[in-house]
Design a protein around this motif. Structure first.
Motif, PDB file in Angstrom:
ATOM      1  N   ALA A 164      -7.915   0.524   1.951  1.00 31.60           N
ATOM      2  CA  ALA A 164      -6.866   0.180   1.284  1.00 31.60           C
ATOM      3  C   ALA A 164      -7.098   1.142   0.198  1.00 31.60           C
ATOM      4  N   PRO A 165      -6.662   2.243  -0.039  1.00 31.50           N
ATOM      5  CA  PRO A 165      -6.104   2.920  -0.861  1.00 31.50           C
ATOM      6  C   PRO A 165      -5.248   2.923  -1.938  1.00 31.50           C
ATOM      7  N   ALA A 166      -4.468   2.477  -1.497  1.00 29.78           N
ATOM      8  CA  ALA A 166      -3.144   1.702  -2.064  1.00 29.78           C
ATOM      9  C   ALA A 166      -3.736   0.713  -3.034  1.00 29.78           C
ATOM     10  N   LEU A 167      -4.994   0.421  -3.243  1.00 35.39           N
ATOM     11  CA  LEU A 167      -5.764  -1.178  -4.366  1.00 35.39           C
ATOM     12  C   LEU A 167      -6.711   0.334  -5.090  1.00 35.39           C
ATOM     13  N   SER A 168      -6.814   1.524  -5.147  1.00 26.13           N
ATOM     14  CA  SER A 168      -7.649   2.118  -5.940  1.00 26.13           C
ATOM     15  C   SER A 168      -7.719   1.623  -7.931  1.00 26.13           C
ATOM     16  N   GLY A 169      -7.056   1.183  -8.071  1.00 26.63           N
ATOM     17  CA  GLY A 169      -7.029   0.564  -9.366  1.00 26.63           C
ATOM     18  C   GLY A 169      -7.833  -0.261  -9.547  1.00 26.63           C
TER      19      GLY A 169
END
Length: 494
Positions: free
Chosen positions: A406-411
């Motif tokens: 889930a790279p969109a959740l990196s933050g």
């Protein structure tokens, strides 16, 4: 019974405790790490003090410190105060465990000693078996503070009864090796700090590498001190026997994995599985009940079965249970978990009934305090390293899985990984946009499950290596010779 409750109880209550006190992930980890580090670090010094000043005296002093710090944890209003109290509580626990085992070794010989240590193992098993379920019920019915208060009640009862124990000591004991105690304690503390800093700030950052370097340097200093001091607390002459080396290292293959399951399965059940604290404790019963019942029988079996066979079989069962646990899923039912946890628990329970007796039987009885101190230092050190190391490994593997899946959740990935390890996935979702929270919850649960499977594989390999080494190296004759030592003279019969 009280000492195991102090490990398993906070593990179940940690999620509620951290939420109530607004604690960070790192501060919450020190609830377990602070206790484990001082517990392990002070065992050798406690053994020396018990041999010199009296085992009952050290037992009573340790109990008083333990109870007082339990009171502090019960009324504490900050996680920092709890962490400090837990560190001091570990010092008291070290005095209780080492002096108690030495008292048994000095009071019983032969088959009676094996049965006495079987009862000791059973009492540990009782605390471990009741700990998760009792803590879960206390948290669900009242508050996490009750988990610490129950130790106050039990500790005061034990304190009242312990006054009737006859005093014993080693007349040859002279002074305590404070240099060895200081260097060993510092090394273990910095090692725990390494595991805490790694997932938080990165494994190749200055704080992490500095803590690791300091730990290695102090351990080297410890070795130098022990070689030069006249009366070392870690008598290297005992390590001339391969049997003693393998026996005192048993905790790394037996209790290492057990404490990982006790500490990290409850938050997994609560966070990824969505269970209550009581349900999480109930799910662990197939693991903990055998640890209560089997040691009561293991002492009798040990009189007929070679010790190396028993300990090798125990490690083999743990390896089998660990591999079977790789079927773990967030929605696993009690029936699906019962098989692997039962096999694992029987393996641990059968070892608990004989390990302590083996450790003190391989050394002359007048040095029982030191032998018990060395063995229990290895046991609690193994547990401390397991708790800190498993937390770091779980958080790091979960973070890597989240970044890949889930790279969109990196933050939010680092916070999700840390909170998931402690069973607080829901709390970490507040910082995630509302439309992504369900996706983030599933991703974190999947990442943590994958990390748990890796840990189970590591535990299986470790236990299997332990089984092979135990069977190949231990010589039961060396244990028999030590057990027949004249308790008055500390010499083998001529």
């Amino acid at each position: 019974m009280t000492l195991p409750l102090t490990v398993t109880g906070p593990a179940v209550a940690l999620s509620d405790m951290a939420a109530d006190l607004g604690s960070s992930v790192a501060a919450a980890q020190w609830v377990q790490n602070a206790y484990g580090v001082t517990f392990a670090a002070c065992l050798l010094a406690a053994g020396g003090l018990a041999d010199r000043f009296g085992r009952r005296r050290v037992l009573l002093s340790g109990l008083m410190v333990f109870c007082l710090m339990s009171v502090v944890c019960t009324v504490a209003s900050s996680m920092l105060l709890i962490d400090i109290a837990r560190a001091v509580q570990g010092i008291g626990a070290a005095g209780v465990l080492t002096s108690g085992a030495a008292i048994l070794a000095a009071s019983f010989q032969g088959p009676a000693r094996a049965q006495a240590f079987g009862v000791l193992g059973g009492s540990f098993g009782c605390g471990l078996a009741l700990g998760p379920l009792t803590a879960g019920a206390l948290v669900s019915a009242g508050s996490w503070r009750a988990v610490f208060f129950v130790n106050v009640v039990i500790g005061l009862v034990v304190l009242a009864l312990a006054r009737f124990i006859p005093e014993s000591r080693n007349p040859a004991a002279t002074k305590v090796d404070w240099g060895g105690a200081a260097t060993f304690s510092g090394s273990l503390g910095l090692l725990a700090l390494t595991f805490v800093e790694g997932p938080e700030s990165g494994w190749v950052t200055l704080p992490t590498l500095g803590a690791l370097a300091g730990s290695v340097a102090l351990m080297a200093a410890f070795a130098v001190v022990e070689l030069r001091v006249a009366h070392p607390m870690f008598d290297l002459s005992l390590f001339r026997r391969p049997t003693f080396i393998v026996v005192v290292c048993q905790p790394f293959t037996i209790t290492f994995g057990f404490v990982v399951l006790l500490v990290y399965l409850p938050p997994y059940f609560q966070g990824a599985g969505g269970h209550s604290a009581t349900e999480a404790g109930a799910l662990l019963l197939p693991l903990t009940v055998p640890v209560f019942l089997v040691p009561l029988v293991a002492g009798r079996i040990a009189a007929k079965v070679p010790l190396r066979v028993m300990l090798a079989a125990s490690s083999t069962l743990i390896a089998a249970g660990s591999l079977w646990l790789m079927t773990l899923r967030p929605d696993s039912s009690w029936a699906e978990l019962a098989g692997p946890l039962l096999v694992f628990g029987i393996g641990v329970g059968s070892a608990f009934g004989v390990m302590d007796n083996a450790a003190v039987s391989v050394a002359p009885v007048e040095r029982a305090g030191m032998a018990s101190g060395i063995f229990n230092t290895m046991r609690i050190t193994g547990e401390s390293v397991a708790i800190a190391g498993a937390a770091a490994l779980l958080a790091s593997l979960t973070l890597r899985d989240l970044n890949d899946r889930a790279p969109a959740l990196s933050g939010n990935a680092r916070a999700l990984a840390g909170e998931a390890t402690q069973g607080r996935i829901e709390g970490a979702l507040d910082a995630v946009p509302a439309d992504r929270r369900e996706f983030a919850l599933d991703a974190a649960a999947h990442g943590l499950t994958s990390a748990m499977h890796t840990v189970f594989l590591v535990l299986a390999v470790l236990a299997l290596l332990g089984a092979i080494t135990t069977y190949a190296v231990i010589r039961d004759r060396e244990l028999d010779d030590s057990a027949s030592t004249d308790p008055q003279q500390g010499k083998e019969p001529q």
